[in-house]
Write an enzyme that holds these catalytic residues in place. Structure first.
Site, mmCIF file in Angstrom:
data_model
loop_
_atom_site.group_PDB
_atom_site.id
_atom_site.type_symbol
_atom_site.label_atom_id
_atom_site.label_comp_id
_atom_site.label_asym_id
_atom_site.label_seq_id
_atom_site.Cartn_x
_atom_site.Cartn_y
_atom_site.Cartn_z
ATOM 1 N N SER A 328 0.835 -1.210 0.000
ATOM 2 C CA SER A 328 0.000 0.000 0.000
ATOM 3 C C SER A 328 0.864 1.253 0.000
ATOM 4 O O SER A 328 0.600 2.214 -0.738
ATOM 5 C CB SER A 328 -0.874 0.028 1.260
ATOM 6 N N GLY A 400 -6.122 -3.908 -7.469
ATOM 7 C CA GLY A 400 -7.316 -3.119 -7.180
ATOM 8 C C GLY A 400 -6.933 -1.769 -6.599
ATOM 9 O O GLY A 400 -7.537 -0.740 -6.912
ATOM 10 N N SER A 473 -13.422 1.141 3.285
ATOM 11 C CA SER A 473 -12.426 0.866 2.255
ATOM 12 C C SER A 473 -11.414 2.000 2.153
ATOM 13 O O SER A 473 -11.748 3.142 1.826
ATOM 14 C CB SER A 473 -13.107 0.685 0.896
ATOM 15 N N GLN A 475 -9.191 2.094 -0.056
ATOM 16 C CA GLN A 475 -8.996 2.412 -1.475
ATOM 17 C C GLN A 475 -9.978 3.485 -1.921
ATOM 18 O O GLN A 475 -9.609 4.425 -2.625
ATOM 19 C CB GLN A 475 -9.162 1.145 -2.326
ATOM 20 N N ASP A 621 -6.592 -7.934 4.871
ATOM 21 C CA ASP A 621 -5.814 -8.764 3.936
ATOM 22 C C ASP A 621 -5.223 -10.001 4.608
ATOM 23 O O ASP A 621 -4.616 -10.843 3.938
ATOM 24 C CB ASP A 621 -4.670 -7.938 3.323
ATOM 25 N N LYS A 648 -12.180 -9.489 -3.119
ATOM 26 C CA LYS A 648 -10.732 -9.265 -3.211
ATOM 27 C C LYS A 648 -10.227 -9.956 -4.485
ATOM 28 O O LYS A 648 -11.004 -10.237 -5.378
ATOM 29 C CB LYS A 648 -10.042 -9.799 -1.955
ATOM 30 N N ARG A 652 -12.371 -14.607 -1.152
ATOM 31 C CA ARG A 652 -11.453 -15.244 -0.200
ATOM 32 C C ARG A 652 -12.148 -16.117 0.834
ATOM 33 O O ARG A 652 -11.515 -17.004 1.421
ATOM 34 C CB ARG A 652 -10.570 -14.190 0.482
#
Ligand code: S3P
Length: 745
Positions: A328, A400, A473, A475, A621, A648, A652
């Site tokens: 990241s 992503g 999130s 992101q 993660d 993801k 997952r």
């Protein structure tokens, strides 16, 4: 076989023009076990005789009509300017047989066919194998010439699909990768990547040869000269035809080249070291990037690479290691470094495929970036408004994070862009960023269902918004903050639960104020970023695999150095501790605005827990590895509130449940979570088996460590993507005590 027939028998093929290209096709078909007859037509009987002697053709001669009637597929492999004459001869005899060609320019071949036939036949599939050799004649035929090479087909919208399928299948038999593109795009691309370099090689060798009639200087030429000029030995007629046929596209490529050459000439003349180094550095990296593509090791081709892990059961993990840099933070270091004013020095950069894709994208947008060399990268920032329009789509591979963060920062640019990714990324939801960006005034098109690719229309004026994120999130938050840099007024993002705050920290470190008030992050548009050094800590998400490895295997004692322990990332530490792990943070310190520590873990028995919901975003993660910890804990571990895991790099929850099931671990799957029923014994806690990582790096690594407590070997399929986040994983795993072999197919 005619179009429309579905005989499983290979059709008889007729190769018109038995030179090196046509001969190599014949040889490749023969060596693939092609069952149809392979015929050749050539006015030069010696070539036919040689082909027969070599055994690459079954029959041949110079009577085109007589040979055509014996075939189901005609391949014209003569120089491009000779195609028209061949097409004219084919008019009365071709019928509905499939016709294709191998010419290096496509517009002129299509025009020749149109003129000869009066229209472009619907059973004509123009083709171009992008492979060659400086040698000519059938004697130089090479059955491996097309293996792993691209063949470009340029069918029109009304070309018969079965004809396209037949030609595609033919090339695939030769080991080629077949793709399609429009005629003009083909000619422009090839003018740059093939025709221009041939022209330069011919010109350089001729220039030198003219200056030295006795060709004396060539005695002193070494590898550099040989590498640059090999293709100047190519067939003169063929290249005359290509340059004539693709004149306009070639001239435009030559203009660009001359501009670049003039720039470089001026730099040399004026002793402008910055300009010279900038050019060489960009070129050197572009060349290395191309090399990785060619070797099929880059993220762009990795979907085709099959890697399987075989992990022996048992063992423990010991030692002191440092895992690679945080993914990241690495992405963000390049992004903010590029947008800053001044030069940013990065240490500890993750040289994984995801972050390298981000780095390449900025090079494509005109940013000079040196490195990476052993984790060091130097970014010559261009300021918030200094990016240039990239020549083509920006490819972000498997990432992503890259796609969503790029969406925000590209929405504020003056130029249009397209963001694409690999097959896994193409399935992931992007409406979560496209929707709020549209509220800010961005213009973004997505594919169906809000999926990639994203087409971002530049030149929009963005306005700050107040956005309550529907999901936790980082992101999405980061995407909106990056767009907010370009927006008028204030951009405020509220998160339903804390998520990683690397963007906010780094922006502050670059002198761009982001205010934090409880769950709200706010920034004001229109400021500027000032470069600052970045020291990327080791990735806690990568460290997790080894934390869990040590936590589940008696006799383990492991130190993971310099791991980032940002409070928004330490869910895995909290959860493992709650399960009873003996885990200590040693030598805590702060580097470049991020907290870091050495993580010391020793084996201790684990127990199942209900994972606190507030830890979910902080460990998002890490769950694949944590499920393996749960499988080795006493009792049941329950996870809820983790529906994000389903979108993801794979689903997952399901991917882990399926793999654990194969190992004999009991699970119950829920929409937003899973129960994992642990088993604890003196010996193995479950059996071995073959599991599928579904191309998800974290699933692959989670099952690798699971093998430590399995009763037999664990095979894991589709592991190439481990390189996206953890280059060197196999070596490091073996170093600490796993027995892991990588098998490439
Ligand atoms: C990331 C945020 C998380 C995480 C991903 C990296 C980031 O995704 O799963 O690996 O760098 O911002 P979400 O924002 O979708 O939770």
């Amino acid at each position: 076989m005619r179009v429309g027939e579905t005989s499983p028998v290979d059709p008889a093929v007729l190769i018109v023009g038995l030179g090196m290209i046509g001969g190599s096709l014949a040889a490749a078909l023969k060596s693939s076990g092609y069952t149809g007859r392979i015929l050749a037509c050539d006015p030069d009987v010696e070539e036919i005789d040689t082909g027969l002697e070599m055994g690459v053709i079954d029959d041949g001669g110079s009577d085109l009509a007589a040979l055509v009637v014996q075939s189901g597929l005609v391949i014209v492999a003569v120089p491009v300017l000779a195609m028209r004459r061949v097409f004219e001869q084919l008019v009365p005899v071709l019928g509905d047989r499939v016709l294709t060609d191998v010419g290096s320019t496509k517009r002129c071949v299509c025009e020749a066919a149109r003129e000869a036939f009066g229209h472009l036949p619907v059973n004509f599939v123009p083709g171009h194998p992008v492979a060659g050799s400086e040698k000519s004649g059938v004697a130089a035929a090479n059955p491996a010439l097309y293996r792993h090479h691209k063949v470009i087909l340029t069918p029109e919208s009304d070309t018969t699909p079965t004809a396209v399928a037949m030609v595609r299948a033919l090339w695939q038999r030769c080991g080629a990768e077949v793709l399609e593109m429009p005629v003009d795009r083909h000619d422009q691309v090839l003018a740059r990547t093939s025709h221009l370099p041939h022209l330069l090689a011919f010109s350089l060798v001729d220039t030198l040869a003219r200056q030295d009639e006795r060709l004396e200087i060539f005695r002193y030429a070494a590898g550099g000269f040989r590498d640059f000029t090999r293709i100047a030995g190519s067939d003169p007629v063929m290249w005359h035809d290509i340059f004539t046929a693709n004149r306009d596209a070639l001239l435009s490529a030559l203009d660009d080249f001359e501009t670049g050459l003039a720039r470089l000439r001026a730099a040399v003349e004026q002793g402008d070291s910055d300009a010279m180094l900038g050019t060489f550095d960009r070129a050197s990296h572009a060349r290395h990037y191309f090399e990785t593509l060619l070797n099929q090791t880059s993220y762009q081709t990795m979907e085709a690479r099959q890697v399987q892990y075989r992990v022996s059961p048992g063992g423990s993990v010991n030692g002191r290691i440092r895992v690679p840099g945080d993914k990241s933070i690495s992405h963000r270091s390049i992004m903010l470094g590029a947008l800053a004013n001044g030069v940013t020095e990065v240490k500890g950069f993750l040289e994984g495929e995801d972050s390298l894709a981000t780095l390449q994208a900025f090079r494509d947008m005109g940013v000079a970036i040196e490195g990476p060399h052993q984790g060091r990268v130097t970014i010559h920032g261009v300021g918030l408004h200094g990016l240039k329009k990239p020549a083509g789509p920006i490819y972000v591979g498997n990432s992503g994070t890259a796609m969503r963060l790029f969406a925000g920062l590209l929405a504020g640019q003056a130029f249009d862009t397209e963001l694409t990714g690999d097959a896994s990324l193409t399935k992931r939801p992007m409406a979560r960023v496209a929707d709020p960006l549209r509220l800010m005034g961005a213009r973004i098109d997505t594919a169906e269902g809000g999926r990639p690719p994203l087409r971002i229309h530049g030149g929009q004026s963005l306005k700050g918004i107040h956005y309550d994120m529907p999901m936790a999130s980082a992101q999405v938050k980061s995407c909106l903050l990056l767009a907010g840099l370009y927006a008028e007024g204030e951009t405020r993002v509220r998160e339903p639960a804390p998520t990683r705050d690397h963007t906010e920290r780094m922006l502050n470190g670059f002198g761009y104020k982001v205010d934090r008030d409880g769950d709200l992050a706010t920034l004001q548009g229109g400021g500027a970023l000032t470069s600052a050094p970045i020291d990327v800590p080791s990735d806690i998400s990568s460290a997790t695999f080894f934390l869990v490895a040590a936590a589940i295997t008696p006799g383990s004692d492991l130190v993971l150095e310099h791991v980032g322990v940002n409070p928004t990332r330490i869910g895995v530490i909290n959860i493992l501790k709650a399960m009873g792990a003996d885990l200590r943070l040693e030598n805590p310190r702060e580097v470049g605005g991020e907290p870091v520590a050495d993580l010391h873990i020793r084996y201790a028995p684990l127990k199942g827990i209900d994972i606190p919901v507030d830890q979910v975003p902080l460990a998002i993660d890490e769950f694949p590895a944590l499920f393996v910890a749960a499988a080795n804990a006493e009792g049941t571990t329950r996870l809820r509130g983790a529906e994000e895991l389903r979108v993801k790099e794979s689903d997952r929850i399901q991917a882990m449940a399926d793999g654990l099931d194969i190992l004999g671990v009991e699970t119950a799957v829920y929409d937003d979570g899973i129960d994992v029923v642990g088993n604890v014994s003196e010996g193995p806690n479950y059996q071995g088996g073959q599991v599928d990582s579904l191309g998800d790096h974290r699933i692959a690594m989670a099952f690798t460590i699971a093998a430590l407590r399995a009763g037999g070997p664990v095979w894991i399929d589709d592991c190439a993507n481990v390189a996206t986040s953890f280059p060197g994983f196999v070596a490091l795993a073996n170093k600490v005590g796993l027995e892991l072999a990588e098998v490439s197919a």
